[in-house]
Motif scaffolding. Structure first.
Motif, short mmCIF file in Angstrom:
data_model
loop_
_atom_site.label_atom_id
_atom_site.label_comp_id
_atom_site.label_asym_id
_atom_site.label_seq_id
_atom_site.Cartn_x
_atom_site.Cartn_y
_atom_site.Cartn_z
N ARG A 271 34.77 41.00 28.59
CA ARG A 271 34.67 40.53 29.98
C ARG A 271 34.58 39.01 30.01
O ARG A 271 33.78 38.42 29.29
N SER A 290 28.05 41.94 35.40
CA SER A 290 28.03 42.32 33.99
C SER A 290 26.77 41.78 33.33
O SER A 290 26.52 40.57 33.35
N GLY A 291 26.02 42.70 32.75
CA GLY A 291 24.80 42.28 32.06
C GLY A 291 25.14 41.34 30.92
O GLY A 291 24.42 40.37 30.66
N LEU A 292 26.24 41.65 30.26
CA LEU A 292 26.64 40.84 29.11
C LEU A 292 26.90 39.39 29.56
O LEU A 292 26.42 38.44 28.94
N TYR A 351 40.76 49.58 26.82
CA TYR A 351 39.59 49.36 27.68
C TYR A 351 39.20 50.65 28.41
O TYR A 351 38.09 51.17 28.24
N TRP A 360 31.82 54.73 25.43
CA TRP A 360 30.76 54.58 26.46
C TRP A 360 29.98 55.88 26.67
O TRP A 360 28.75 55.91 26.50
N ASP A 406 29.70 43.62 21.81
CA ASP A 406 29.83 44.94 22.44
C ASP A 406 30.82 45.92 21.83
O ASP A 406 31.54 45.61 20.89
N TYR A 407 30.85 47.11 22.46
CA TYR A 407 31.55 48.27 21.90
C TYR A 407 33.07 48.18 22.02
O TYR A 407 33.76 49.04 21.50
N ARG A 542 26.45 48.16 38.77
CA ARG A 542 27.84 48.60 38.78
C ARG A 542 27.79 50.08 39.13
O ARG A 542 26.82 50.78 38.79
N ARG A 580 35.39 50.28 36.74
CA ARG A 580 36.23 51.22 35.95
C ARG A 580 36.82 52.32 36.85
O ARG A 580 36.82 53.51 36.50
O1 F6P Z 1 26.28 47.07 29.59
C1 F6P Z 1 27.44 47.36 28.92
C2 F6P Z 1 28.59 46.59 29.44
O2 F6P Z 1 29.76 46.69 28.73
C3 F6P Z 1 28.22 45.19 29.41
O3 F6P Z 1 28.39 44.71 28.18
C4 F6P Z 1 28.97 44.70 30.54
O4 F6P Z 1 28.25 43.71 31.09
C5 F6P Z 1 29.00 45.84 31.49
O5 F6P Z 1 28.90 46.96 30.73
C6 F6P Z 1 30.20 45.74 32.43
O6 F6P Z 1 31.23 46.50 32.06
P1 F6P Z 1 32.71 46.08 32.30
O7 F6P Z 1 32.95 44.86 31.50
O8 F6P Z 1 33.49 47.25 31.86
O9 F6P Z 1 32.85 45.81 33.77
#
Ligand code: F6P
Length: 757
Positions: A271, A290-292, A351, A360, A406-407, A542, A580
């Motif tokens: 992301r 997004s937490g990331l 993705y 996931w 991340d995954y 989300r 998603r």
């Molecule tokens: O929390 C897991 C995660 O993949 C984060 O790393 C990311 O912030 C969030 O989900 C958002 O997901 P996506 O990038 O699929 O919108």
């Protein structure tokens, strides 16, 4: 003492039960013996007088019979003796012969007990005691003559039994006492042994923190010691930083310069932190939900470097240079965003497919079945390769520090390692890691693990996920596991597995920019059309099935059912960013959430009042922070979550020290934020009670809890998260450089030195 009592009390109870069982057994056995003994005595007594008795009876000499009976009954335990004819009539008896036991009664009993004329016996009550009755048959050549009845007093048996019980009780009490003393002494001595051993090992650990060989110790101490070593190394790194106190961007930059001097930082995350869109012809920048991104962006702003991400915005190509790079943040550039372009088919397989329909649901315990398709995994592998190409293009030297996020990138660390063997690769897995049994569902499990083990350090939010990962490696790979060092050695290269609980920046820039809490409340209440005395709860997510949004709305419904005082007064605003949306499970969730909200609003809504306000669109951080500040409570109800940064953001937003956080126990955050009201989101009774408690909580208690939460999050902020990883990476790099300078091998502990990283 408590531990000793825990052993002693059950032990005493056990011994008591054994004593009781033994006394019952002894009583039963003794009675059988007494019975046999009395019967034998009776037979012996009669047989001595048998000839005389039989003659007297045959002749009908009653007086002689009575005299002989007197002889037979001379034993002090015999109460009386009687001679009876074959029809059960009395011939003669001694004077004390007890009346109730007449010949007819004895004959009836003897006939019931035996078909042949043999001695028979039975017991019967007699006043306050019991008696034993024996009928010994008599006969001569001419035929049966009847029988002699002897009545034995059995009161002495009861006395014996009493004495036996007393003796047993004393014996078991002595045994119990001896066992208690032995247990206490054993516990004391082994406790001493344990403490001495623990002290020895702790001293050794303290004296040699870091990557040197740990002291040999018992297996049971190993989990404790690895925690202590982690703590020691953390403290040591704090000391070597030469400062205590809060981590900040400046301190993070400093740590990078000290521990990884001259290193360039490359972040890889699917992301992107800034998405360029064009709306109504105007170019706009969006901050993704997004937490990331929330966590990582402030870190990269502090360190500088390059963030490589999928260019997913419709206008992304418009703003980049010919190398697909753009400097960000747009209003104050601090680092480079390098965009990777994916075709629609690549995005679909990599993705939506393998990452979000496979990994996931595999990693989250949220009851959605993972879907694994070979085509998706092939696209995932290709996309990882594409990002590996981008890393190699962006790297200016042979040993960059690469932060893989991340995954989406399980295969990437190994791909980078193969092309940049001296790179320091820190991989962070932002979601939970499943237990090894569940992980076995993934058809490409071993390849995933091997890919991740290309990293120098592999991080998870919590220790439990590190343990699950180690178990998965143990089960599916031929690799050497060092549980004490928490590392895996594969092909001579070591990967440290560590817990680094992620966090947010502090002070959080969005909170710093937001209006004061009363103004936010005024504005949000006006937007939602709420009365000034209304109560407001918020949920910010989300739209994802792991977040427990349906359960959250059901808890609101249960609150209104159980606590009518909140009807018409409490509103729950759910800000839900669509996510998603091409995946059927997410479409289903969207429908379900809408349906629950509609039903609850129909049930409890009245006039303009709607208990649930569902705002299903993307909200930019300033709006999100306005809601955080306006709310009386924030409910985070994830069914399973690696960390959950909404919880921490809510805390960061509340500089007025008001508002209550209701937090799911199944989040990583719940391990840190103990002052929140922790709930099981599946348990609607518990969740609705917690919502009610939050709404009724006095301001003073809110303040106390919020203050503690804010102290924690400010201290354990995201700069610390990143700083700890970088310091650990720096230490590894130093160790490898030192061992690389030594040309003569001086020890051959397998895997000890590890490979280059
Ligand atoms: O929390 C897991 C995660 O993949 C984060 O790393 C990311 O912030 C969030 O989900 C958002 O997901 P996506 O990038 O699929 O919108």
């Amino acid at each position: 003492m408590r531990a000793v009592l825990k052993v002693l009390v059950p032990l005493m109870l056990l011994l008591g039960a054994i004593a009781w069982g033994a006394s019952v057994l002894v009583e039963h056995t003794a009675r059988r013996w007494f019975d046999r003994d009395t019967r034998m005595r009776a037979e012996l007594a009669v047989s001595g007088a048998r000839d005389g008795l039989e003659r007297a009876l045959r002749k009908g000499e009653r007086a002689r019979v009575r005299r002989i009976l007197g002889e037979v009954a001379r034993d002090e335990r015999v109460l009386g003796a009687a001679a009876c004819d074959p029809e059960g009539a009395l011939v003669a008896s001694t004077s004390e012969y007890p009346e109730p036991f007449d010949c007819g009664r004895i004959r009836a009993h003897a006939a019931a007990g035996a078909a042949a004329p043999v001695t028979s016996a039975f017991e019967a009550p007699y006043g306050e005691t019991r008696v034993h009755l024996t009928a010994v048959p008599l006969a001569d050549e001419e035929g049966p003559l009847g029988f002699v009845a002897l009545v034995h007093d059995m009161s002495w048996v009861a006395t014996r039994e009493e004495q036996t019980r007393g003796f047993l009780a004393v014996a078991f009490a002595i045994v119990a006492l001896a066992a208690a003393v032995a247990t206490t002494l054993a516990a004391r001595f082994s406790w001493r042994g344990w403490s001495a051993e623990l002290q020895r090992v702790l001293r050794a650990t303290w004296l040699m923190p870091g990557p040197s060989a740990p002291p040999r110790t018992r297996r049971e101490f190993q989990p404790l010691l690895s925690d202590v070593r982690a703590l020691v190394s953390e403290l040591a790194s704090e000391q070597s930083e030469g400062r205590a106190g809060l981590w900040s961007p400046a301190r993070l930059r400093d740590a990078l310069a000290r521990h990884l001097p001259g290193s360039e930082v490359i972040v890889v995350a699917n992301r992107e932190p800034y998405i360029h869109e064009r709306r109504d012809g105007v170019l706009r920048v969006q901050h993704p939900a997004s937490g990331l991104v929330t966590a990582l962006e402030p870190v990269v702003q502090a360190t500088g470097g390059t963030w490589i991400a999928h260019g997913s915005g419709a206008a992304d190509r418009e703003v980049v240079d010919r190398h697909a790079r753009v400097r960000v943040p747009p209003d104050d550039p601090a680092y480079t965003l390098r965009r990777v372009w994916l075709t629609a088919a690549e995005e679909e397989g990599y993705y939506y497919g393998f990452s979000n329909e496979g990994l996931w649901p595999l990693c989250h315990v949220a009851h959605t079945r993972p879907t694994f398709r070979g085509g998706d995994f092939a696209a995932y592998r290709d996309a990882n390769r594409k990002f590996a190409d981008a890393v190699c293009e962006e790297a200016n030297g042979p040993d960059p520090v690469v932060l893989v996020q991340d995954y989406h990138f399980a295969l990437l660390p190994r791909m980078i390692r193969e092309r940049l063997p001296r790179a320091t690769i820190i991989t962070f897995w932002h979601i939970p890691w499943p237990n090894s049994e569940r992980f076995g569902i993934c058809p490409w499990g071993p390849e995933i693990l091997e890919g991740m083990l290309g990293s120098s350090i592999l991080g998870f939010h919590v220790q439990a996920h590190c343990n699950n990962f180690l178990d998965s490696v143990d089960r599916y790979l031929e690799a050497r596991l060092d549980r004490e060092r928490q590392s895996v050695v594969l092909g001579g290269q070591e990967t440290l597995i560590r817990a680094y609980p992620i966090s947010i920046d502090w002070p959080t820039r969005w909170a710093a920019d937001a209006p004061a809490a009363p103004l936010c409340r005024e504005r949000v209440f006006a937007d939602l059309g709420l009365a000034p005395d209304a109560l407001l709860g918020v949920g910010i997510d989300r739209l994802d099935y792991t977040k427990g949004i349906e359960e959250r709305l059901l808890a609101v419904e249960r609150l209104l059912e159980r606590f009518p005082q909140f009807r018409g007064r409490f509103t729950f605003a759910q800000l839900a960013a669509p996510s998603r949306t091409r995946i059927p499970r997410y479409q289903e969730l969207n429908r379900n959430v809408e349906e629950v909200a509609r039903r609850v609003n129909e049930r409890f809504g009245e006039g303009d009042y709607r208990p649930i306000v569902l705002l299903r669109e993307h909200h930019e951080p300033p709006t999100v922070f306005r809601y955080y500040r306006a709310a009386d409570l924030c409910y985070v109800s994830s069914l399973h979550d690696g960390m959950n940064l909404v919880a921490k953001e809510f805390v960061a937003a509340r500089d007025d020290e008001a508002g209550v956080l209701v937090l799911s126990r199944f989040t990583g955050a719940s391990r840190e934020l103990g002052e929140a009201l922790l709930v099981n989101p599946y348990d609607l009774e518990e969740a609705s009670s917690a919502l009610a408690a939050a709404l009724a909580m006095p301001r003073e208690e809110q303040r106390e809890r919020m203050r503690a939460l804010r102290t924690f999050v400010s201290e354990f902020n995201v700069y610390r998260w990143a700083g700890r990883m970088l310091v650990d990476a720096g230490r590894l790099r130093k160790r490898d450089r030192v061992s690389g300078r030594i040309t003569v091998p001086f020890r051959t502990v397998p895997g000890e030195a590890g490979g280059r990283r």
